[in-house]
Design a protein around this motif. Sequence first.
Motif, short mmCIF file in Angstrom:
data_model
loop_
_atom_site.label_atom_id
_atom_site.label_comp_id
_atom_site.label_asym_id
_atom_site.label_seq_id
_atom_site.Cartn_x
_atom_site.Cartn_y
_atom_site.Cartn_z
N PRO A 17 31.93 -19.32 -9.04
CA PRO A 17 32.37 -18.93 -10.37
C PRO A 17 32.30 -17.42 -10.62
CG PRO A 17 30.26 -20.03 -10.46
CD PRO A 17 30.72 -20.13 -9.07
N ASP A 18 31.33 -16.73 -10.01
CA ASP A 18 31.19 -15.31 -10.29
C ASP A 18 32.35 -14.50 -9.72
OD1 ASP A 18 28.34 -15.47 -11.32
OD2 ASP A 18 28.25 -16.46 -9.37
N LEU A 19 32.87 -15.00 -8.58
CA LEU A 19 34.00 -14.28 -8.01
C LEU A 19 35.20 -14.36 -8.93
CD1 LEU A 19 34.12 -14.79 -4.18
CD2 LEU A 19 33.40 -12.83 -5.52
N LEU A 50 35.14 -14.11 -12.04
CA LEU A 50 35.01 -13.05 -13.03
C LEU A 50 35.52 -11.73 -12.48
CD1 LEU A 50 31.53 -13.82 -14.58
CD2 LEU A 50 33.78 -14.23 -15.53
N ALA A 51 35.44 -11.57 -11.18
CA ALA A 51 35.92 -10.33 -10.58
C ALA A 51 37.44 -10.33 -10.48
CB ALA A 51 35.30 -10.13 -9.20
N GLN A 96 39.47 -8.20 -12.89
CA GLN A 96 39.20 -6.79 -12.64
C GLN A 96 40.02 -6.30 -11.44
OE1 GLN A 96 37.11 -4.92 -14.43
NE2 GLN A 96 35.81 -6.35 -15.52
N VAL A 97 40.03 -7.13 -10.41
CA VAL A 97 40.82 -6.77 -9.23
C VAL A 97 42.29 -6.67 -9.61
CG1 VAL A 97 41.54 -7.53 -6.93
CG2 VAL A 97 39.16 -7.80 -7.64
#
Lengths: 429, 514, 354
Positions: free
Chosen positions: C302-304, C306-307, C310-311
């Motif tokens: 799940p944290d990826l 969130l990135a 942004q990417v």
Amino acid sequence: MIINRLRRLVENITIPVLAVILGLLASVFFVALANADPIQTYRNLFCEGFGPQGCETFSDLVIIRVEQEDGTSQSFFSPFYGENGHSLAIVIERATILILTALSATVAFKAGMFSIGMDGQLVLGALTAVFLGVWLPKQIYALAGVPDADSAPEALRTIMHLIVPLICILAAMTVGAFYSWIAGFLKVKLNVNELISTIILNSIATQVAIWLIAFPLRSPDPNSTPRTDRIDDTAWLIPFNRVLLPDVEWLEGARVGIGIVFALIALVVIGIYLYRTTAGYEQRMTRGSRLFARFGGIPSDRAAIRAMLISGALSGLAGAIQILGVDRRVVGEFASVGYGFDGVLVAILARESIAGILLVACFYAGLQQGATNLQFGNLPRQLGGIIIAFIILFNSMENFFRSNIARLQSRIRPNRGQAAPESASGATS
Amino acid sequence: MPKAVEMRHIRKFFPSSGVLACDDVNLSVEKGEIHAIVGENGAGKTTLMSILYGLVQPDEGQILIDEKPVRISHPNEAIHSGIGMVHQHFKLVPSFTIAENIMLGIEPNKAGFINSTTEAETVRKLADSFGLPINPNARIADISVGMQQRVEILKTLQRNAQILILDEPTAVLTPQEVHELYNVIRKLAQGGRTILLITHKLLEVKDVADRVSVMRRGRLIGTHNVADVSIRDMANMMVGREVILQVEKKPAQPGDIVLKAENLLVAGSGGVPAVFGATLEVRAGEIVGIAGVSGNGQTEFIEAIAGMRPVEGGNISLLGTDITHRKVRDRRNTGMAHIPEDRMTMGLNLLTNLDENVAVTRYQEEPYSKAGFLQFSAIRSFAQKIIKDYQVKSARVGEEIKTLSGGNLQKVVLGRELDGNPKFIIANQPTRGLDVGSIEFVHKTLVEARDKGSAILLVSVELDEILSLSDRIIVMFDGRIMGVLDIKDANEQDIGILMAGGSLEKDHPAQEKA
Amino acid sequence: MIDFLTNNARKIRLTLIIAGILIGLLLFIGLPVILVQSSIRLATPYILGALAAMVASRAGVLNLAIDGKMLLGAFIAVVVLYKTGYNPIVGVVAASISGGMLGLVFAVLYLRIKINLIILAIALNLFVANATVFFMRVSFGAFGTLADPSISGLPTIQLPIISSIPILNERLSGYNIVVYIGWVMIAVVWLILFRTRFGRHIRAVGENREAAESVGINVTLVQVFALTLSGALAGIAGSFLSIGVLSQFVENMTAGRGWTAITVSLFAFQQPIAAFFTSLFFGLSEAISLYLQGQPGINIPPDLLLAAPQVAALIALVLVAVRIRAAELLKRRNFATHFGQELANLKRAVLERN
């Protein structure tokens, strides 16, 4: 010439000192709001931040009187006195990472790159170090055919003690440098604002770090909070005071190790790089005036990229040192502490001066340290942050101060000019 | 004829640069005329017009509009007095439409909301009433430079300007656009408006102006009916006849070709070529001077050769090496030295000290650096040598240089560039803003360099300087080379004709534009 | 390649927008209701924060103090409600006023005292982050979290007509007022920027300061107003975080959302309507990430997620930079071919004449 240099030094010091005084004065307001005695508070703040055990007054910061066992009292020069530990030891521990990140920011700034990507670079560097610090020794043990660390032969462990941390540090520096290079490349080739790209790169690094800590690198040890395994003992940069200097009471309670040596070496090396090498000359001229640099044939783009690489490597080094020398594992919150950002603040406060970084990093660390311990009184440690914010504000009001001083002078001067025209002409003739 | 503008005893001194930009200037402009103000860069014409438009405050003097004295301390007051200005660099918002730009600041609105249809309609009516067709809804970023200029003119007309100041209006226009602009200007003047035209293109004055005022070094030399003066007269007035100290020099002994530029094509601002097919050769041991009224491509030509500006066509070779697209450092390593026009921002870095400034062209060579480390003792002794050899007064090694005077700064640049007998030297306006003593010194130094075998390419707006220093003279006009004269055959008259775009075979200035 | 991209820039943009809207609609209808709802909620601080960043950027000031203004708004909203016990809407108003005042301070320090823009923002963020916690402890004796039953959260609102339409009701109706304020603000900011004098002056100042000055616009005044408005918007965004979710203030509760909001505004290229969709994209990724954390069976990190936005934002910025660079190259190439040809023709003509 010496007088000129001295005058410039005084000029450069006056405003920061003024800013510190004004910052402390402005923060009195907050202390008073908390119904605390400002003088008492600042006394505690500085004693906890910079003084030896038992420091209670401002004068104790310099000379402290200690009751001996036999009932007599004896005076000591405070910085050298530290039975049961000295705050300065913890200041040194904390300043290590600040010095490295501030140098990282400074190298970038001095190439005209306003990169604030230290956080992302540091976090990724730290994770690289922790990964290798756990994984690499395991591989070596497996290769050597040893079941676990304890049964490894002493000779192997000695070699590993030397090699493993070095590999971890170099890898962390490489990762940091690469991450910083992205922003540099985008700026130089495509003119993408480096401030904005580093902000975004920081968020990406934070998320990736949280994920790495929570999943692939998570310690299998069934505890509730996500954190990585502890690094192998052979990767640990063991603090001096635990091994080499176990009897020095001054260092008690702190983890002062090879890290501070790295930081001091980095200070000197970066100082030499910036002011003594052709490469440093190139990046400083690029920042001063791009047109001049181009005119003189200086490869500005290359200089800017190089600065970003060095900056990233320093941040990566900072992350590795924090892990290998202090924390020994990465916990979930590590990604959002903002060590890198503190470094940017130190660099700004030090006005990008190398000697300034050393002073400001220690001051900043002491203030943080003192403010943290204030909590045991009635005041929250956030007072430290408030003071720093004020100091930064006042410190950057230089133009305002200068123009006001100039205005004051011009208001005074005409009168003086009218009053004493004869004496002036008399002096010249 | 009633006077639209009168400026009396205007004086303006800029203490920061030490320039007396306007020195007791008296200008009077009649209503409904097209009045050109000509002069070289730095002659003070832009400052004079900035004073009239309220951008600059004069130290002394009086301004009368429609024969009434006025105080203009801000552009808003100038606009209020019926003065409009079209700046050389347009003040337009690129993402806005034409209508939005024209109405900026005076938008018709109801409770702050803009009605864009009425706005566009107002602008269309305005444009039609002056016979200047435009599309009010086109975006500035999408229209041509000529059209943008039209928008600027309409902007002043919408604010009811009776006096229009046009600052170098043709600098960025194509020949067709120039022609249209002339028609617009004439039409406006016929309609009773007064036009003030700042320019240094004399042909333009002859084409469109009624009267012309010539400025030189902050002074107004004279005002004439355009019909009564020839282009050559104007050029002479502009350049001046002040005798520069005679330079002692032997006849040149040209050697091999050092620099060769062929069919050079360099872009200027606004997508118009600044240099169009220029070809030139400089030999060892000679000084080649480029003469021309400033703004005719000399700077771009020189910068392209120096590597400060990209070359779009043609090629440059230095000592047989093709350097057309090489970096500055490669050119310098091949044997180039460059004394730039702008010593304050290009030639020097005023934020650092003397050592770091003199090191910039040779910090990579021994003995100034070894294995990537700067050798300060060598750099310092080099700085010391420059101070001594070039008589840089009040300069000290290791000190910041921003306190030095213009002449001494130029000596630092000269010392750095000329030391070590470079094969090829570019000298762009090497004596601009210097006192007589420094000028003499610079001239002597350049001739010495020539005698030691350097090939020198000199650009100067001072015709006398070109005549007294050069061995051959090249005249540039509108980005082209109009002719090459040997110093033995050169005279001011011929050069004047070439500078104005004429040719020596025919009598009148010919317009051989593409 | 370059030619193709430049010549078809408009078509490509249109295609991308249509594709985006279609995907958005599909997600809107196809995703579980819970996800849609939480995306919309999570997008709210980004919408308001991005608008705040946008108003400042449009006026030519890079406002990096959004995070501080948000945090202040969040804190003030809770404090006001705690002290007075008034209707929560008062908290929202107080938050926007406090944000606006901080914006004004920012403007004065930047424009009058001329502190470096970035250093100023850093100092203000640092100050607010510490001062809020300081007061929370000193004035309210709260540690980490300031919560009290007397602080009433914002009530949910059922939209009159939409709440009776089957699919839309649960997806569009039943949020608290700040969510709707966010939507309204998209329109308001759009109207201000593109339909009013003030907005036009803001854009003129930001795009070409000299052009604005030359027609007598008071640039400083416009920037002061823009920064104040920007602060007020950020303050409202902050109030959503505190009284729009759990009716409490948590130490450093923006958690970098102010910085993300700046990224959102950049990703939306300073267009209000684009900012709405970009915020939803950021909100969606956050919602999915939270959703997945509650689903032990699924093995997607799940944290990826969130990135991911942004990417995407970084890629979008890079693509635009590439386009600008390509346009420059193309212009140079066209110049060289056009005038090179002309030069050759001229040479030939001269040769033929001789």
